[in-house]
Design a protein around this motif. Sequence first.
Motif, PDB file in Angstrom:
ATOM      1  N   ARG A 470     -14.982   5.991  -0.489  1.00 11.48           N
ATOM      2  CA  ARG A 470     -14.209   5.150  -1.341  1.00 11.48           C
ATOM      3  C   ARG A 470     -15.091   3.859  -1.553  1.00 11.48           C
ATOM      4  NH1 ARG A 470      -9.022   5.170  -1.963  1.00 11.48           N
ATOM      5  NH2 ARG A 470      -7.715   6.664  -0.769  1.00 11.48           N
ATOM      6  N   LEU A 471     -14.969   3.727  -2.863  1.00  5.19           N
ATOM      7  CA  LEU A 471     -15.866   2.394  -3.195  1.00  5.19           C
ATOM      8  C   LEU A 471     -15.123   0.820  -2.740  1.00  5.19           C
ATOM      9  CD1 LEU A 471     -16.650   3.547  -6.928  1.00  5.19           C
ATOM     10  CD2 LEU A 471     -18.145   3.491  -4.824  1.00  5.19           C
ATOM     11  N   PRO A 472     -16.044  -0.054  -2.677  1.00  4.19           N
ATOM     12  CA  PRO A 472     -15.453  -1.158  -2.025  1.00  4.19           C
ATOM     13  C   PRO A 472     -14.521  -1.968  -3.225  1.00  4.19           C
ATOM     14  CG  PRO A 472     -17.959  -1.397  -2.772  1.00  4.19           C
ATOM     15  CD  PRO A 472     -17.438   0.051  -2.600  1.00  4.19           C
ATOM     16  N   GLY A 473     -13.584  -2.731  -2.658  1.00  2.00           N
ATOM     17  CA  GLY A 473     -12.516  -3.119  -3.359  1.00  2.00           C
ATOM     18  C   GLY A 473     -13.290  -4.123  -4.600  1.00  2.00           C
ATOM     19  N   GLY A 474     -12.713  -4.182  -5.917  1.00  4.67           N
ATOM     20  CA  GLY A 474     -13.220  -5.096  -6.716  1.00  4.67           C
ATOM     21  C   GLY A 474     -14.240  -4.220  -7.744  1.00  4.67           C
ATOM     22  N   THR A 475     -14.163  -2.930  -7.580  1.00  2.36           N
ATOM     23  CA  THR A 475     -15.005  -2.150  -8.383  1.00  2.36           C
ATOM     24  C   THR A 475     -14.658  -1.847  -9.767  1.00  2.36           C
ATOM     25  OG1 THR A 475     -15.789  -0.854  -6.529  1.00  2.36           O
ATOM     26  CG2 THR A 475     -16.408  -0.027  -8.429  1.00  2.36           C
ATOM     27  N   ASP A 476     -15.325  -2.085 -10.811  1.00  2.27           N
ATOM     28  CA  ASP A 476     -14.403  -1.880 -12.235  1.00  2.27           C
ATOM     29  C   ASP A 476     -14.100  -0.657 -12.493  1.00  2.27           C
ATOM     30  OD1 ASP A 476     -16.734  -0.550 -14.293  1.00  2.27           O
ATOM     31  OD2 ASP A 476     -17.741  -1.474 -12.734  1.00  2.27           O
ATOM     32  N   ALA A 477     -13.231  -0.474 -13.393  1.00  2.00           N
ATOM     33  CA  ALA A 477     -12.441   0.576 -13.593  1.00  2.00           C
ATOM     34  C   ALA A 477     -13.174   1.768 -13.813  1.00  2.00           C
ATOM     35  CB  ALA A 477     -11.227   0.566 -14.731  1.00  2.00           C
ATOM     36  N   GLU A 478     -14.188   1.678 -14.769  1.00  2.00           N
ATOM     37  CA  GLU A 478     -15.197   2.813 -15.201  1.00  2.00           C
ATOM     38  C   GLU A 478     -15.944   3.373 -14.110  1.00  2.00           C
ATOM     39  OE1 GLU A 478     -15.179   4.597 -17.532  1.00  2.00           O
ATOM     40  OE2 GLU A 478     -16.976   5.587 -17.600  1.00  2.00           O
ATOM     41  N   THR A 479     -16.565   2.578 -13.270  1.00  2.00           N
ATOM     42  CA  THR A 479     -17.252   2.968 -12.063  1.00  2.00           C
ATOM     43  C   THR A 479     -16.350   3.690 -11.185  1.00  2.00           C
ATOM     44  OG1 THR A 479     -18.722   0.886 -12.262  1.00  2.00           O
ATOM     45  CG2 THR A 479     -18.737   2.144 -10.338  1.00  2.00           C
ATOM     46  N   GLU A 480     -15.032   3.040 -10.851  1.00  2.00           N
ATOM     47  CA  GLU A 480     -14.047   3.814 -10.111  1.00  2.00           C
ATOM     48  C   GLU A 480     -13.731   5.186 -10.664  1.00  2.00           C
ATOM     49  OE1 GLU A 480     -12.242   4.906  -7.385  1.00  2.00           O
ATOM     50  OE2 GLU A 480     -12.724   2.708  -6.980  1.00  2.00           O
ATOM     51  N   ARG A 481     -13.725   5.125 -11.880  1.00  2.00           N
ATOM     52  CA  ARG A 481     -13.209   6.710 -12.687  1.00  2.00           C
ATOM     53  C   ARG A 481     -14.474   7.737 -12.453  1.00  2.00           C
ATOM     54  NH1 ARG A 481     -14.061   9.633 -16.437  1.00  2.00           N
ATOM     55  NH2 ARG A 481     -15.535   8.439 -17.133  1.00  2.00           N
ATOM     56  N   ARG A 482     -15.465   7.298 -12.630  1.00  2.00           N
ATOM     57  CA  ARG A 482     -16.633   8.079 -12.488  1.00  2.00           C
ATOM     58  C   ARG A 482     -16.769   8.454 -10.970  1.00  2.00           C
ATOM     59  NH1 ARG A 482     -21.096   7.086 -16.462  1.00  2.00           N
ATOM     60  NH2 ARG A 482     -22.497   7.572 -14.926  1.00  2.00           N
ATOM     61  N   ALA A 483     -16.712   7.533  -9.987  1.00  2.00           N
ATOM     62  CA  ALA A 483     -16.775   7.989  -8.599  1.00  2.00           C
ATOM     63  C   ALA A 483     -15.570   9.051  -8.203  1.00  2.00           C
ATOM     64  CB  ALA A 483     -16.670   6.763  -7.799  1.00  2.00           C
ATOM     65  N   ALA A 484     -14.646   8.649  -8.884  1.00  2.00           N
ATOM     66  CA  ALA A 484     -13.386   9.729  -8.512  1.00  2.00           C
ATOM     67  C   ALA A 484     -13.632  11.200  -9.052  1.00  2.00           C
ATOM     68  CB  ALA A 484     -12.060   9.064  -9.078  1.00  2.00           C
ATOM     69  N   ALA A 485     -14.081  11.127 -10.280  1.00  2.00           N
ATOM     70  CA  ALA A 485     -14.502  12.589 -10.920  1.00  2.00           C
ATOM     71  C   ALA A 485     -15.795  12.874  -9.846  1.00  2.00           C
ATOM     72  CB  ALA A 485     -14.986  12.233 -12.259  1.00  2.00           C
ATOM     73  N   GLY A 486     -16.566  12.306  -9.441  1.00  2.00           N
ATOM     74  CA  GLY A 486     -17.536  12.958  -8.882  1.00  2.00           C
ATOM     75  C   GLY A 486     -17.067  13.218  -7.440  1.00  2.00           C
ATOM     76  N   ARG A 487     -16.147  12.541  -6.819  1.00  2.00           N
ATOM     77  CA  ARG A 487     -15.674  13.065  -5.349  1.00  2.00           C
ATOM     78  C   ARG A 487     -15.055  14.162  -5.688  1.00  2.00           C
ATOM     79  NH1 ARG A 487     -13.512   7.453  -4.542  1.00  2.00           N
ATOM     80  NH2 ARG A 487     -11.699   8.547  -5.437  1.00  2.00           N
ATOM     81  N   GLY A 488     -14.210  14.515  -6.732  1.00  2.00           N
ATOM     82  CA  GLY A 488     -13.557  15.580  -7.104  1.00  2.00           C
ATOM     83  C   GLY A 488     -14.421  16.905  -7.189  1.00  2.00           C
ATOM     84  N   ARG A 489     -15.465  16.669  -8.068  1.00  2.00           N
ATOM     85  CA  ARG A 489     -16.503  17.892  -7.996  1.00  2.00           C
ATOM     86  C   ARG A 489     -16.975  18.042  -6.650  1.00  2.00           C
ATOM     87  NH1 ARG A 489     -17.965  14.918 -12.331  1.00  2.00           N
ATOM     88  NH2 ARG A 489     -19.738  14.033 -11.180  1.00  2.00           N
TER      89      ARG A 489
END
Length: 589
Positions: A470-489
């Motif tokens: 998980r990314l640390p709190g306070g990460t901007d939404a776009e970074t969070e979305r990309r990280a989530a998609a990356g985790r999914g893959r």
Amino acid sequence: MPTAETLIDQLRAAGVGRGDLIAVAVSAAGFGLCVSGGHEFRSGPAPAGGQVADLELVEQALRPRWVWWDNSTATALIQAGVRPATCFDLAAVHRLIDGGWAADPARVWAGCADLDPDRLPALGQLDLLGGELDDGVDLEQPTRPDGYLRPEWAAGGWGRTTGRLSVWAALALRVHDRQRARLGDLHPRGDALATAHSESAAELLCAELAVVGLPLDADRIERILADYIGPRPSDAEHASRIRDARDEQVKRLVPGHDVDLRSPAQVRELLARIGIEVSDTRSWRLEMFRGAHPVVEALLAWRKSERLATTYGYRWLDEHTADGRLRGTWTGCDGGAGRMTASAGLHSMPAELRPAVQAPDGQLLVRADLGQIEPRVLAEIAGDPAFALATHADDLYAPVAERLNVDRPTAKIAVLAAMYGQTSGTAGAALQGLEDAYPIAMRFLKNAYESGRTGRDLRTHGGRLIRMYRLPGGTDAETERRAAAGRGRFARNAVVQGAAAEFFKAWAATVRARCRPMDGQIVMCLHDELLVQAPEGQVEQVAAAVGDALREVAARWAPSTAVRFVADLSIVTTWSDAKPAVVTDALPF
DNA sequence: TCGGTCACGTA
DNA sequence: CGTACGTGACCGAG
């Protein structure tokens, strides 16, 4: 009576028979053992327990399952001439149960004792003094009052005396018991205890691989390298002359431009000046501009030989080769999905160098690789009857292509795209076909993707925990979305790749066990491929055993027999020899 | 000297 | 915006 015989008698008297557990710890001080029931034994002068090398006699007489903290014990035993057949590796099982890669004793113990692994005590000055502290705490105790492993023990203090070694072995046995219980609570779709055993065997195999190495023909490798990167340089000045000459092959085509070919930024600028605009200078991108200017062709050739010269050149050869064997360090699982890894370039040796991988005189290689292992594994772990039917073909992509009404290359790309999480590109239309034809398998992948995307950990078929970061709190939404998609893959791929790795390791462990009596030795594991070195006279039996091992593992791993596993198998003198298409039918019937 | 980036070999 | 790994070179920050 020799001391080893005494020890064996005592172990027998303690109830140890074939396959029973013996926990073992080894250090410069000697060894310590502990068996079920709590009996401890340690090395020492006659008539006590003998020396570490004597454990080979224990191995031969009792064939126990050795329990140890991690495979440094395996290495120590092997170096002392002991050839353990089976083991229970606490670090490997910890990685299976708790995920990740860190598995030092302090962490393994904390995992079993339900202690927070993020609050491991640090090594303090007091611990190092030894003896007894003012407050009456006994430093000969391996654990602290708060339950954590004493840092001084964890840092190697366990090996100071034979007395400590047997206490350390006793502790290992307790960890084993707790891990067995936790394995029983996992309830993955596969058999977690079987995974624990084959993961342990894989670690043992890793220790052996590091010692035995990959056989390399010294003259052959020198000749190949000379063909690609020039002769072995006599000194630094000679080396730089060869380097300059290689650069000149490219630079002469762009006179007037001075460029450092090793700097991607400068290469990109150079290309821009001759009218080739690229976002990066990766080879696959430059491929498209082969015809645009002669320098592109030259640059691609330069990259090829530069790669060989820097990563797989004479320095690499000298650094990792001794007495005709290429050696690296091996790990039984990476931190992600659980594939084996190897250093020294063993897992990324360019195809051009493989002709030099050659069995020594009087020996041959059995080369075996699992065919289309990931989609076959997917059929099993997802429990998709339609997709399982496709595995009955030697070439799985043929029936898939037929079902989707596309050509074979398209079917293959679509299946791989589904497993890797690709959504764009040429696979698009065929992916929809997959959804319709194999909804169960595709839903399985989708579920894994969703797990990863939302940050939920998951387990492989064999029970390995796949941790979602998980990314640390306070990460901007776009970074969070990309990280989530990356985790999914990552998750989508990890359930398949991880299960395939478990299947492969179970196969390798079985091959190792079956081939040992015939002097067959595994010398390379490459995700879905095995190289086994064997004496000429026994190589046919070794090859047969490799096939038998596949049938055995397939029957255990996919007991429904609905999914078929296949392997190409050939007997060769060098790794690169053309493989006859011998398909080993893995169906038990 | 370090970490980040690019690049590329394997599956 | 297709996964994983290990390795080496360059580059900018410290």
